[in-house]
Design a protein around this motif. Structure first.
Motif, PDB file in Angstrom:
ATOM      1  N   VAL A  67       0.843  -1.201   0.000  1.00 46.42           N
ATOM      2  CA  VAL A  67       0.000   0.000   0.000  1.00 46.42           C
ATOM      3  C   VAL A  67       0.876   1.249   0.000  1.00 46.42           C
ATOM      4  CG1 VAL A  67      -1.677   1.329   1.351  1.00 46.42           C
ATOM      5  CG2 VAL A  67      -1.980  -1.143   1.070  1.00 46.42           C
ATOM      6  N   LEU A  68       1.900   1.267   0.828  1.00 46.84           N
ATOM      7  CA  LEU A  68       2.788   2.417   0.894  1.00 46.84           C
ATOM      8  C   LEU A  68       3.526   2.624  -0.427  1.00 46.84           C
ATOM      9  CD1 LEU A  68       3.784   4.659   2.755  1.00 46.84           C
ATOM     10  CD2 LEU A  68       5.544   3.096   3.590  1.00 46.84           C
ATOM     11  N   ARG A  69       3.953   1.546  -1.053  1.00 52.64           N
ATOM     12  CA  ARG A  69       4.627   1.627  -2.361  1.00 52.64           C
ATOM     13  C   ARG A  69       3.674   2.218  -3.407  1.00 52.64           C
ATOM     14  NH1 ARG A  69       5.485  -3.571  -3.248  1.00 52.64           N
ATOM     15  NH2 ARG A  69       6.994  -3.584  -1.573  1.00 52.64           N
ATOM     16  N   CYS A  70       2.415   1.809  -3.377  1.00 51.41           N
ATOM     17  CA  CYS A  70       1.404   2.344  -4.295  1.00 51.41           C
ATOM     18  C   CYS A  70       1.259   3.853  -4.104  1.00 51.41           C
ATOM     19  CB  CYS A  70       0.072   1.636  -4.053  1.00 51.41           C
ATOM     20  SG  CYS A  70      -1.310   2.324  -4.964  1.00 51.41           S
ATOM     21  N   ILE A  71       1.205   4.284  -2.862  1.00 51.55           N
ATOM     22  CA  ILE A  71       1.073   5.713  -2.558  1.00 51.55           C
ATOM     23  C   ILE A  71       2.307   6.474  -3.049  1.00 51.55           C
ATOM     24  CG2 ILE A  71       0.934   7.415  -0.685  1.00 51.55           C
ATOM     25  CD1 ILE A  71      -0.662   5.218   0.893  1.00 51.55           C
ATOM     26  N   ARG A  72       3.489   5.942  -2.762  1.00 47.93           N
ATOM     27  CA  ARG A  72       4.735   6.595  -3.194  1.00 47.93           C
ATOM     28  C   ARG A  72       4.784   6.744  -4.716  1.00 47.93           C
ATOM     29  NH1 ARG A  72       8.324   3.045   0.585  1.00 47.93           N
ATOM     30  NH2 ARG A  72       8.477   4.364   2.404  1.00 47.93           N
ATOM     31  N   HIS A  73       4.443   5.665  -5.431  1.00 48.83           N
ATOM     32  CA  HIS A  73       4.484   5.708  -6.895  1.00 48.83           C
ATOM     33  C   HIS A  73       3.488   6.711  -7.453  1.00 48.83           C
ATOM     34  CE1 HIS A  73       6.447   1.480  -7.108  1.00 48.83           C
ATOM     35  NE2 HIS A  73       7.348   2.443  -7.021  1.00 48.83           N
ATOM     36  N   ALA A  74       2.297   6.761  -6.900  1.00 52.27           N
ATOM     37  CA  ALA A  74       1.288   7.705  -7.384  1.00 52.27           C
ATOM     38  C   ALA A  74       1.762   9.143  -7.188  1.00 52.27           C
ATOM     39  CB  ALA A  74      -0.041   7.480  -6.672  1.00 52.27           C
ATOM     40  N   ILE A  75       2.324   9.426  -6.022  1.00 55.41           N
ATOM     41  CA  ILE A  75       2.806  10.786  -5.754  1.00 55.41           C
ATOM     42  C   ILE A  75       3.962  11.128  -6.684  1.00 55.41           C
ATOM     43  CG2 ILE A  75       3.951  12.246  -4.030  1.00 55.41           C
ATOM     44  CD1 ILE A  75       2.196  10.819  -1.902  1.00 55.41           C
TER      45      ILE A  75
END
Length: 71
Positions: free
Chosen positions: A14-22
């Motif tokens: 989930v954190l990786r998904c957030i980082r990539h989106a940002i």
């Protein structure tokens, strides 16, 4: 970058998904977008976001759909 210890594999995804989106779009994903990206139901995403916030990996702003920031 701040490294948070003791995250579960799911929390890491989930954190990786957030980082990539940002990084890619300049804004955080919505809960629905996170769920679609990591294959989770919306309720499960909400639970993981609470856990990530508790572990100080993210900061959430109540209200906006994209109100997630990296800590």
């Amino acid at each position: 970058m701040h490294r948070v210890e003791h995250l579960t594999e799911t929390q890491e995804r989930v954190l990786r998904c957030i980082r990539h989106a940002i990084a890619d779009r300049g804004e955080a994903p919505t809960v629905r977008e996170i769920g679609e990206a990591v294959g989770m139901r919306i309720g499960s995403v909400h639970y993981q976001l609470v856990e990530l916030e508790t572990k100080q990996a993210i900061v959430r702003t109540p209200g906006p759909a994209r109100g997630i920031r990296l800590a």
